[in-house]
Enzyme design. Structure first.
Site, mmCIF file in Angstrom:
data_model
loop_
_atom_site.group_PDB
_atom_site.id
_atom_site.type_symbol
_atom_site.label_atom_id
_atom_site.label_comp_id
_atom_site.label_asym_id
_atom_site.label_seq_id
_atom_site.Cartn_x
_atom_site.Cartn_y
_atom_site.Cartn_z
ATOM 1 N N CYS A 417 0.891 -1.275 0.023
ATOM 2 C CA CYS A 417 -0.068 -0.129 -0.139
ATOM 3 C C CYS A 417 0.993 1.314 0.106
ATOM 4 O O CYS A 417 0.586 2.162 -0.594
ATOM 5 C CB CYS A 417 -0.913 -0.198 1.291
ATOM 6 S SG CYS A 417 -0.112 0.022 2.845
ATOM 7 N N HIS A 461 -2.656 0.634 6.859
ATOM 8 C CA HIS A 461 -2.872 0.837 5.401
ATOM 9 C C HIS A 461 -2.347 2.173 5.184
ATOM 10 O O HIS A 461 -2.257 3.234 6.200
ATOM 11 C CB HIS A 461 -4.059 0.856 5.182
ATOM 12 C CG HIS A 461 -4.571 0.695 3.683
ATOM 13 N ND1 HIS A 461 -3.871 -0.268 2.707
ATOM 14 C CD2 HIS A 461 -5.586 1.556 2.880
ATOM 15 C CE1 HIS A 461 -4.346 0.065 1.628
ATOM 16 N NE2 HIS A 461 -5.355 1.047 1.686
ATOM 17 N N ASP A 477 -7.886 5.853 -3.090
ATOM 18 C CA ASP A 477 -7.016 4.451 -2.470
ATOM 19 C C ASP A 477 -6.470 4.041 -3.855
ATOM 20 O O ASP A 477 -7.303 3.078 -4.089
ATOM 21 C CB ASP A 477 -7.848 3.678 -1.597
ATOM 22 C CG ASP A 477 -7.051 2.543 -0.705
ATOM 23 O OD1 ASP A 477 -5.724 2.656 -1.350
ATOM 24 O OD2 ASP A 477 -7.612 2.153 -0.039
#
Length: 664
Positions: A417, A461, A477
């Site tokens: 991520c 994250h 995202d």
């Protein structure tokens, strides 16, 4: 000779050292090694004094020991007014006191210090295992105090039995005081060592940091909702905003980090709260991190004392989170906030910041996208399409060189991520769009039995936010473009075989152990909810359920009635035990024998002599005759001749007869 008469007996010394060891054992990992070694050496020296192989140290040696201890503390700790040096000072006091442990008064002082050391355990941890160990420490210290009363009281069974009885008698009063005593804040605050190890998300991010967190399944947050629960794709628990990039590492930077000028509002919210109600209300229990940042969804507000808000929609605590911390949060949708003011020149400049050089291919590509279509959302959509077509989501990405963004986007195309969020923000900034990296947790496991969301470290994250004129900051995202199952189903589903692959004990692969682990977390959740976080609001609610109306008179009666009943029971027991103890021991034992015979159907008559009673028992129950004769003979010898051996024999006969016949 006079010194030897003053010496504590061996049993008392052993009890004191055992209590000290139990109180210090959890602190051994926190204390400097020299304190542990010094304590062990002091115990050894004191035992050698008892054996007559050494002498007690004189005044000069004691002063030298004190000077060395103070010097060692000064060298070991930068700050004196903190929790760790205070605990170390108590441990040093144990060590120094052992060098002059002579009289009973010295023993009492040392054991009272042990209570304080045992109590410091709960400042560091309030979990169930630590609470159980703390209770064991209190039992041992109380038993050591009981052992100082004499040689017979130092026997382990007797000392531990007395300790357990005393503490059991104190439990009702403890529970009563726990319920009714005002829940006041601490009268003083002792900070912990800020150099201690912290867990969880750091104040900066570079490639590989979040992949390391994915190897830990420790709990990070427990979140209970008052009302609807957000769907998985909205469970973004933001904690940090990274605005500064040096070519390799993202950090908060000046104006974001409160330590470097970032603004925090500790009073009312900085922006007026919308008239429409919040979308979500929830209570977060955060594990200790040794950092100040808290976690919540976007646009949060908290009324919890000591919690403030930042302009970039984050929550901060005034002091670092050294222990589990619970706080209430309300969250509003960003679209309900009304008109969005334009970015200030400083904010725009900060969120467009890029290093002077490096990553030329990404810069050129982003400028090309900008030239083809200057619309912010269209640039974002094209970058996300690029991720979706070619990239792989993996927990083990290859290492990157100096131009890390170029190598990730155009060569390796494998990452976690932080790779996607960092490269996306870099590209958007290179295209002239203000953007920033946000770090926190995403997702969580819903625990249906207790109705709370369990967020673990591997749920860490990183995502991005971009500025859209007229709409403000909007979450993007990039990981969702590559691995949508990571957002929808969590890391375990997205990473598949790579998830916790390096774990020494992969509990998640064994369903039974995984269920047991979840059950243990639920027990810990109940413990924290019921005991650790029993604050004034919960106390008021409990008292209202018990009393109906909380008033000084009702609280006084609630305290006085059980205390009066307990006092009456104690007085009755003292009166009964006093009456029975006025009889000699042999007479008490013979009376016990007579009560047993009465239950067997043969009652001793008033004024009947023991010999006459024995003859009557032999006549009515011949099979009991021999044993009754022996008991009667032992009683007469113990009562009339004051024979201690006969008294022991009488006690033994009664015990053996109970086992042999068992009919009473």
């Amino acid at each position: 000779m006079s010194q030897s008469r003053e010496m504590l007996p061996r049993e008392s010394l052993l009890w004191i050292f055992a209590a000290q060891f139990a109180a210090l054992l959890p602190q051994f990992a926190l204390l400097p090694l020299w304190i542990v070694c010094a304590w062990a050496f002091a115990v050894y020296w004191r035992l050698e004094v008892y054996r007559g192989r050494r002498d007690l140290p004189g005044r000069t040696i004691k002063l030298l020991a004190v000077a060395l201890a103070v010097g060692g503390l000064a060298l070991s700790y930068r700050r004196w007014f903190a929790l760790e040096p205070m605990v170390a000072l108590l441990a040093v006091s144990f060590t120094l006191k052992n060098l002059e442990l002579v009289s009973r008064r010295d023993a009492f002082l040392s054991l009272l210090l042990a209570y304080f050391v045992a109590a410091t355990l709960f400042v560091f941890e309030q979990t169930i295992p630590h609470a159980f160990y703390g209770a064991v420490c209190v039992v041992l210290i109380t038993a050591a105090l009981a052992a100082q009363q004499g040689s017979s009281s130092a026997r382990p069974r007797r000392a531990l039995g007395l300790s357990l009885r005393l503490l059991a008698q104190a439990v009702p009063l403890m529970l009563l005081l726990f319920i009714v005593m005002p829940r006041l804040g601490p009268l003083w605050a002792v900070p912990q060592n800020t150099d201690g190890a912290s867990t969880g998300i750091s104040d900066s991010m570079s490639p590989g940091d979040f992949a390391q967190l994915s190897k830990s399944d420790k709990p990070a947050l427990r979140i209970a909702f008052d009302g609807p629960v957000p769907p998985p794709e909205q469970r973004y628990w933001r904690g940090l905003v990274y605005s500064d990039f040096d070519g390799r590492r993202w950090s908060q930077g000046f104006g974001v980090d409160p330590r470097e000028g970032g603004r925090v509002s500790w009073g009312p919210p900085q922006q007026p709260l919308p008239a429409v109600g919040p979308r979500y209300r929830y209570r977060v229990i955060q594990e200790p991190t040794h950092n100040r940042w808290l976690f919540a969804m976007a646009r949060p507000h908290s009324d919890t004392d000591g919690v403030g808000e930042t302009p970039d929609d984050r929550l901060l605590k005034k002091a670092p989170v050294y222990n589990r911390f619970a706080y209430e949060v309300r969250t509003w949708p960003r679209e309900t906030l009304g008109a969005v003011p334009d970015l200030s020149d400083f904010e725009r400049s900060r969120n467009l910041q890029l290093p002077g050089g490096g990553n030329p291919r990404t810069r050129a590509w982003a400028q090309e996208l900008r030239a083809k279509n200057p619309d912010t959302e269209e640039i974002s959509r094209r970058i996300l399409q690029f991720y979706n077509r070619r990239f792989v989501y993996t927990l083990k990405p290859p290492a990157l060189g100096a131009d890390s963004v170029d190598e990730f986007l155009f060569e390796s195309q494998q990452g976690f991520c932080e790779h996607f969020a960092g490269s996306y923000v870099f590209a958007m900034r290179a295209a002239g769009v203000p953007a920033r990296v946000v770090a926190g947790y995403q997702g969580g496991e819903w625990v249906a039995q207790e109705e709370y969301l369990l967020v673990r470290e591997y749920d860490a994250h990183a995502w991005a936010e971009i500025w859209i004129p007229g709409r403000g900051w909007r979450r993007v995202d990039p990981t969702a473009a590559v691995s949508p199952e990571r957002i929808r189903d969590g890391l375990r589903s997205a990473a598949a075989e790579e998830f916790m692959q390096d774990s020494l004990f992969p509990l998640h692969r064994i369903s039974v152990l995984n269920r047991l682990r979840l059950q243990w977390d639920m027990i810990n959740y109940r413990w924290y909810q019921s005991v650790v976080s029993f604050d004034s609001d919960r106390q008021r609610g409990l008292l209202q359920r018990i009393l109906g109306e909380v008033s000084p008179l009702r609280i006084a009666l609630f305290i006085a009635v059980p205390l009066g009943a307990a006092l009456l029971c104690v007085l009755s027991w003292l009166w009964w035990s006093g009456c029975s103890r006025r009889l000699p021991p042999a007479s008490r034992l013979y009376r016990k024998f007579c009560r047993r015979m009465a239950r067997a159907g043969i009652e001793r008559r008033p004024g009947e002599a023991p010999r006459d009673f024995a003859r009557r028992v032999r006549a009515e129950k011949p099979h009991l005759g021999p044993m009754v004769e022996r008991i009667t003979a032992a009683f007469e010898k113990a009562a009339y001749c004051e024979d201690q051996e006969a008294e022991k024999q009488l006690r033994r006969l009664l015990r053996q007869w109970r086992v042999a016949d068992g009919w009473w």
